[in-house]
Design a protein around this motif. Sequence first.
Motif, PDB file in Angstrom:
ATOM      1  N   ASP A  33      -0.922  -5.903   2.587  1.00 27.83           N
ATOM      2  CA  ASP A  33      -1.070  -7.357   2.452  1.00 27.83           C
ATOM      3  C   ASP A  33      -2.166  -7.687   1.454  1.00 27.83           C
ATOM      4  N   ILE A  34      -3.132  -6.784   1.323  1.00 29.08           N
ATOM      5  CA  ILE A  34      -4.226  -6.964   0.361  1.00 29.08           C
ATOM      6  C   ILE A  34      -4.437  -5.632  -0.363  1.00 29.08           C
ATOM      7  N   LEU A  35      -4.562  -5.679  -1.681  1.00 29.55           N
ATOM      8  CA  LEU A  35      -4.845  -4.463  -2.454  1.00 29.55           C
ATOM      9  C   LEU A  35      -6.354  -4.321  -2.611  1.00 29.55           C
TER      10      LEU A  35
ATOM     11  N   SER B 109       0.661  -7.914  -9.307  1.00 32.74           N
ATOM     12  CA  SER B 109       1.400  -7.625  -8.065  1.00 32.74           C
ATOM     13  C   SER B 109       1.613  -8.900  -7.253  1.00 32.74           C
TER      14      SER B 109
ATOM     15  N   GLN C  35      -6.180 -15.035  -6.180  1.00 33.44           N
ATOM     16  CA  GLN C  35      -6.510 -14.606  -4.811  1.00 33.44           C
ATOM     17  C   GLN C  35      -7.393 -13.374  -4.816  1.00 33.44           C
TER      18      GLN C  35
ATOM     19  N   VAL D 224      -3.596 -14.882   4.252  1.00 30.25           N
ATOM     20  CA  VAL D 224      -3.124 -13.532   4.593  1.00 30.25           C
ATOM     21  C   VAL D 224      -2.350 -13.670   5.911  1.00 30.25           C
TER      22      VAL D 224
ATOM     23  N   ALA E  45       1.656  -2.284  -3.198  1.00 29.71           N
ATOM     24  CA  ALA E  45       1.883  -3.717  -2.939  1.00 29.71           C
ATOM     25  C   ALA E  45       3.073  -3.949  -2.011  1.00 29.71           C
ATOM     26  N   GLU E  46       3.978  -2.982  -1.976  1.00 28.95           N
ATOM     27  CA  GLU E  46       5.139  -3.087  -1.086  1.00 28.95           C
ATOM     28  C   GLU E  46       4.707  -2.970   0.385  1.00 28.95           C
TER      29      GLU E  46
ATOM     30  N   ASN F 109      -3.819 -14.238 -11.183  1.00 29.31           N
ATOM     31  CA  ASN F 109      -3.930 -14.099  -9.735  1.00 29.31           C
ATOM     32  C   ASN F 109      -5.273 -14.662  -9.252  1.00 29.31           C
TER      33      ASN F 109
ATOM     34  N   ARG G 240      -0.281  -9.850  -4.945  1.00 28.03           N
ATOM     35  CA  ARG G 240      -0.994  -9.682  -3.676  1.00 28.03           C
ATOM     36  C   ARG G 240      -2.449 -10.102  -3.845  1.00 28.03           C
ATOM     37  N   PRO G 241      -3.091 -10.565  -2.773  1.00 31.08           N
ATOM     38  CA  PRO G 241      -4.538 -10.779  -2.852  1.00 31.08           C
ATOM     39  C   PRO G 241      -5.240  -9.456  -3.190  1.00 31.08           C
TER      40      PRO G 241
END
Length: 300
Positions: A122-124, A143, A174, A28, A118-119, A172, A145-146
């Motif tokens: 940094d983490i959802l 996405s 992460q 991250v 997600a835009e 994913n 994203r983590p």
Amino acid sequence: MRVRWQERFAETPGVLKDATHQHTVVPVLDFEVGGSDFVTMAGPCSVETESQLMTTAEAVRRSGARILRGGAFKPRSSPYAFQGLGLEGLKMLAHAREESGLAIVTEVMSEEDVPLVAEYADILQIGSRSMENYSLLEAAAHSGRPVLLKRGMMATVADLLRSAQCILDHGNPQVILCERGIRTFETAMRNTFDAAAIALLKQVSHLPVIADPSHASGHRDLVPALARIAVAAGADGLLVEVHPNPDKAWSDGEQSLDFAGFDEMMADLDPYLALRRMTQRERVQPRCEAVGAYFMEAVG
Ligand code: PEP
Ligand code: MN
């Protein structure tokens, strides 16, 4: 014994440790969750105003947090409670990241919102109430994203692992697991903190595991003790609610720490984190030697 646990959760092989994969480290910004550092995520339950968020970001950063939390899309138990600022809240979070350098974790509640969240994040965060929303999990996975996956309040450890497996299956890897308390017959606290689940997850799964002592207890005076328990249970980090004026918070004020309370909690965690660092080295240094070394250091 270890083999038996692996058999118990054999349905979700992708999230289990095996001979070649013992730890997943989630990068991250310029640091990692699930690596050697204990990572604290802190901030308000809900993003309310620019000044609320900016002062909180600065305060939690000074006390040692690496990630700013804050809900812009809020899953509230009551349909009449504040539902979050939506896009306006996401923009405030992004601004807070710019000013503070902290990474951002924020909840996404519906699959349509995933690209937007997600835009900015940094983490959802997938909330407790959404843990079994498989189309949301799939969208979050895609996405890139983590994903911080919170345990459902009525979910077993196996249920949590199934949802994590679903995210992995959608490409994913992460995923960060989060124990946030479950519903039991005990009603004195908002939920029952299942510290044993943290120990078990750390034993069977290669995924990072963090604890949310705020939702687990529902009472700010219990948060520091639960945080210490989480460290002892082997957690990789914390998710903590912090507000400049908890009594005036738009959501979850009773369980939010003020800045001084958070700072004190973090300082009080130090000796526990020092022990954690030493016992992490136990493969090269026997455990009792590590504990002894800590106390030698503590008494000077
Ligand atoms: C939160 O983190 O503010 C939240 C709503 O948590 P949970 O999904 O665990 O209830
Ligand atoms: Mn909350």
